[in-house]
Design an enzyme around this catalytic site. Sequence first.
Site, PDB file in Angstrom:
ATOM      1  N   LYS A   1       0.807  -1.124  -0.178  1.00  0.00           N
ATOM      2  CA  LYS A   1      -0.035   0.038   0.043  1.00  0.00           C
ATOM      3  C   LYS A   1       0.980   1.197   0.135  1.00  0.00           C
ATOM      4  O   LYS A   1       0.753   2.258  -0.681  1.00  0.00           O
ATOM      5  CB  LYS A   1      -0.769  -0.145   1.233  1.00  0.00           C
ATOM      6  CG  LYS A   1      -2.284  -0.902   1.180  1.00  0.00           C
ATOM      7  CD  LYS A   1      -2.764  -1.259   2.276  1.00  0.00           C
ATOM      8  CE  LYS A   1      -3.757  -2.606   2.187  1.00  0.00           C
ATOM      9  NZ  LYS A   1      -4.446  -2.905   3.609  1.00  0.00           N
TER      10      LYS A   1
ATOM     11  N   GLN B   1      -4.584  -1.764   9.914  1.00  0.00           N
ATOM     12  CA  GLN B   1      -4.371  -3.085   9.037  1.00  0.00           C
ATOM     13  C   GLN B   1      -4.958  -4.091  10.082  1.00  0.00           C
ATOM     14  O   GLN B   1      -4.619  -4.375  11.391  1.00  0.00           O
ATOM     15  CB  GLN B   1      -2.938  -3.356   8.758  1.00  0.00           C
ATOM     16  CG  GLN B   1      -2.612  -4.643   8.032  1.00  0.00           C
ATOM     17  CD  GLN B   1      -3.404  -4.703   6.438  1.00  0.00           C
ATOM     18  OE1 GLN B   1      -3.830  -3.388   6.087  1.00  0.00           O
ATOM     19  NE2 GLN B   1      -3.770  -5.770   6.032  1.00  0.00           N
TER      20      GLN B   1
ATOM     21  N   ASP C   1     -11.132   2.665   4.140  1.00  0.00           N
ATOM     22  CA  ASP C   1     -11.257   0.892   4.016  1.00  0.00           C
ATOM     23  C   ASP C   1     -12.494   0.946   3.822  1.00  0.00           C
ATOM     24  O   ASP C   1     -13.052  -0.065   3.276  1.00  0.00           O
ATOM     25  CB  ASP C   1     -10.738   0.271   5.242  1.00  0.00           C
ATOM     26  CG  ASP C   1      -9.601  -0.411   5.057  1.00  0.00           C
ATOM     27  OD1 ASP C   1      -9.135  -0.763   3.955  1.00  0.00           O
ATOM     28  OD2 ASP C   1      -8.908  -0.528   6.211  1.00  0.00           O
TER      29      ASP C   1
HETATM   30  N1  GUN Z   1      -6.615  -7.033   6.033  1.00  0.00           N
HETATM   31  C1  GUN Z   1      -6.837  -7.936   5.070  1.00  0.00           C
HETATM   32  N2  GUN Z   1      -7.401  -7.037   4.206  1.00  0.00           N
HETATM   33  C2  GUN Z   1      -7.590  -5.856   4.738  1.00  0.00           C
HETATM   34  C3  GUN Z   1      -7.885  -4.516   4.024  1.00  0.00           C
HETATM   35  O1  GUN Z   1      -8.317  -4.410   3.091  1.00  0.00           O
HETATM   36  N3  GUN Z   1      -7.798  -3.499   5.127  1.00  0.00           N
HETATM   37  C4  GUN Z   1      -7.379  -3.722   6.382  1.00  0.00           C
HETATM   38  N4  GUN Z   1      -7.389  -2.584   7.108  1.00  0.00           N
HETATM   39  N5  GUN Z   1      -6.871  -4.900   6.881  1.00  0.00           N
HETATM   40  C5  GUN Z   1      -7.035  -5.848   5.960  1.00  0.00           C
END
Ligand code: GUN
Length: 290
Positions: free
Chosen positions: A52, A96, A119
């Site tokens: 990211k 995350q 998100d």
């Molecule tokens: N863990 C797995 N996929 C995601 C996501 O898209 N966002 C976040 N914050 N955690 C994750």
Amino acid sequence: MVLIDGKKISAEVKQELAEKVLKIKENGGKVPHLVAVLVGNDPASETYVAAKVKACNEIGFKSTEMRYSADMTENELLEVVKSLNEDDDVDGYIVQLPLPKHISDEKILMAIDPDKDVDGFHPCNLGKMVVGMPTYLPATPAGIVELLKRYKIETKGKHCVVIGRSNIVGTPMSILMSRKSEYADCTVTLCHSRTKNIKDFTLQADILVVALGVPHFLTADMVKDDVVVVDVGIHRIASDKTKSGFRLIGDVDFESVAPKCSYITPVPGGVGPMTIVSLLQNTLLASERK
Ligand code: GUN
């Protein structure tokens, strides 16, 4: 059979975003700023967060990675969330998941300012999505819709079967595909681990989104000819054929299913790269809204 190239489409969208960032800079505006909070050192989470941050750098966004040890307390993380909510320089941020067991995902997600929740996990944003109001769409479902759109795959009136009912993929995907909009308008069936005779449903699918987290779950006998298959699964399995000693596979038995498909996403290189792109799109939206 057309292989849906998520890598190519994500590169196209990133290029479009990079051009928008250039314009913002030319006009003396503030470049979008995404913060990623990582607690502990789960290897998959480390990889996702690194990807990211790298994507932000590629397109000219500002990005900050905030790392904390797995033994931080829930209250300490709530303080971090509060400070990010109040920081005007931060347009959007993500915490995350999964979090260490002693920290409640729900408590943390509920504390995130919905305007910064890129998100799209906050109930306010999910609620807006349900009623069709503009909002941050959850990254994976939004990335899948973008793929269907860019490949001009007909969805109107089709039967879309979603397998998996997680809060971040299956449930929002089923809602998005049932909406009255150009790249949805499907009749949707949501199947999950308690569905009896799941093959009865998958055999009816024109579009199948497989997101239940079981390696090679979907096999050729479960699909009809010319189905569109979207594989959201990602699993690391040992392999003596690769340098790293492992390879990635999805929830779909690609080799047997692909020949029956009109379109199919591979793993890796299908849905995965699109998830990051959706997060970038949401971050741009967050900075524009401000
Ligand atoms: N863990 C797995 N996929 C995601 C996501 O898209 N966002 C976040 N914050 N955690 C994750």
